[in-house]
Design an enzyme around this catalytic site. Structure first.
Site, short mmCIF file in Angstrom:
data_model
loop_
_atom_site.label_atom_id
_atom_site.label_comp_id
_atom_site.label_asym_id
_atom_site.label_seq_id
_atom_site.Cartn_x
_atom_site.Cartn_y
_atom_site.Cartn_z
N SER A 116 0.83 -1.19 0.00
CA SER A 116 0.00 0.00 0.00
C SER A 116 0.87 1.25 0.00
O SER A 116 1.71 1.42 -0.89
CB SER A 116 -0.96 -0.05 1.19
OG SER A 116 -1.99 0.90 1.07
N GLU A 118 -10.09 -3.31 -5.92
CA GLU A 118 -9.37 -2.22 -5.27
C GLU A 118 -9.61 -0.91 -5.97
O GLU A 118 -9.54 -0.84 -7.21
CB GLU A 118 -7.84 -2.46 -5.30
CG GLU A 118 -7.35 -3.70 -4.65
CD GLU A 118 -5.88 -3.58 -4.29
OE1 GLU A 118 -5.46 -2.47 -3.89
OE2 GLU A 118 -5.17 -4.57 -4.41
N HIS A 152 -7.56 -5.33 -1.31
CA HIS A 152 -6.33 -4.60 -1.07
C HIS A 152 -5.40 -5.40 -0.14
O HIS A 152 -5.81 -5.88 0.90
CB HIS A 152 -6.68 -3.25 -0.43
CG HIS A 152 -5.55 -2.30 -0.28
ND1 HIS A 152 -4.87 -1.77 -1.35
CD2 HIS A 152 -4.97 -1.78 0.83
CE1 HIS A 152 -3.93 -0.94 -0.93
NE2 HIS A 152 -3.96 -0.94 0.40
#
Length: 296
Positions: free
Chosen positions: A139, A233, A263
């Site tokens: 991320s 996502e 995610h």
């Protein structure tokens, strides 16, 4: 991924309420991820790298000459070295390489460029060990991995052998169409969630800066990249567009997209077959690049 696994994975996560303070978000995140079991073969030891707190992630039998620098996710606002260890440990176990998970400073208390400065300081410290380095992150940590390499290139430092990034956040201008198109499909984030993190981290800084939005950077000369992302996502385009730009700029790049995966689905080891398979692929990729000597 079976339908049962897909349902189980999606039931484990949900969109948080907008408007929660960073401290509230950190507390919630820690409840979910700060105490996940790492395995009886894992020992965590506090240390510093370049003056930045970190955790040595020591997996029995992992004693290779290279080292994994792991950068945790959390929108530059939440997360810690301990939550990063949830992915650093299985990568270490699979590669046989020791890992270190960094506790870089978080926004809004420490906005850009604090995270980049910390990651670069840690990277410089690891360079002093003489060992090869590979970088991994999820991320925001995936975007930070790219920013760290760009900063290292700017400073004339040797680059790591490779980077493996999971659902990376690479575009803080929020230009990706998936931020709108995938909002109903993403069980974790909406565009509004991502925008709130960006506001905290940028604190008025230009989102087009290559160190905040590596997608917009000249990627020429970066080491081989592995990008893994799920189709469920809002940040899907951050990975798809990064892979295209890297290829156009003559960077070796591999892209894995798992249909229906959320995610950073790699955290769902033992729940989703694809999570285990993804980490297996990431480990093979990193080990292969280390064996090949990386980029000078």
């Amino acid at each position: 991924m079976t339908q049962e696994q897909r349902a189980a994975a999606r039931s484990m996560i949900s969109k948080g309420d907008l408007g929660r303070t960073p401290d509230q978000q950190r507390d919630d995140f820690n409840v979910l991820f700060a105490d996940l079991p790492l395995g009886d073969d894992v020992t965590l030891s506090p240390r510093t790298l370049g003056g930045v707190p970190a955790l040595d992630v020591q997996v029995e039998g992992a004693d290779g000459d290279a080292v994994i620098l792991y950068l945790h996710g959390g929108g530059y606002v939440i997360g810690s070295a301990r939550t990063g260890a949830n992915l650093a440990a299985p990568l270490s176990r699979r590669t046989g390489l020791p890992a270190v998970s960094l506790d870089y400073r978080l926004a809004p208390e420490n906005p850009f460029p604090a995270a980049v400065d910390d990651a670069l300081a840690a990277y410089k410290d690891l360079l002093g060990s003489g060992r090869q380095i590979v970088i991994a992150g999820d991320s925001a940590g995936g975007g930070l991995a790219l920013a760290t390499m760009l900063a290292a290139r700017r400073d004339g430092l040797p680059l790591p052998a490779a980077a493996a990034i999971f659902s990376p956040w690479t575009d803080l201008t929020l230009s990706g169409a998936s931020l709108n198109d995938r909002g109903d499909f993403d069980p974790l984030f909406s565009r509004e969630h991502i925008a709130a993190y960006a506001e905290h981290y940028l604190a008025g800084h230009d989102p087009r800066d290559e160190l905040t939005s590596p997608l917009l950077a000249d990627l020429t000369g970066l080491p081989p990249l592995l990008i893994q992302v799920g189709s469920a996502e809002v940040l899907l385009d951050d990975s798809l567009q990064l892979a295209v730009r890297a290829a156009e700029q003559e960077v070796d790049v591999s892209l894995d997209v798992v249909a229906g995966a959320p995610h950073v689905y790699q955290l769902m080891v033992g729940v989703m077959d694809e999570a285990d398979e993804a980490l297996d692929r990431a480990a093979r990729f990193l080990a292969l690049q280390v064996a090949g000597g990386g980029v000078a």
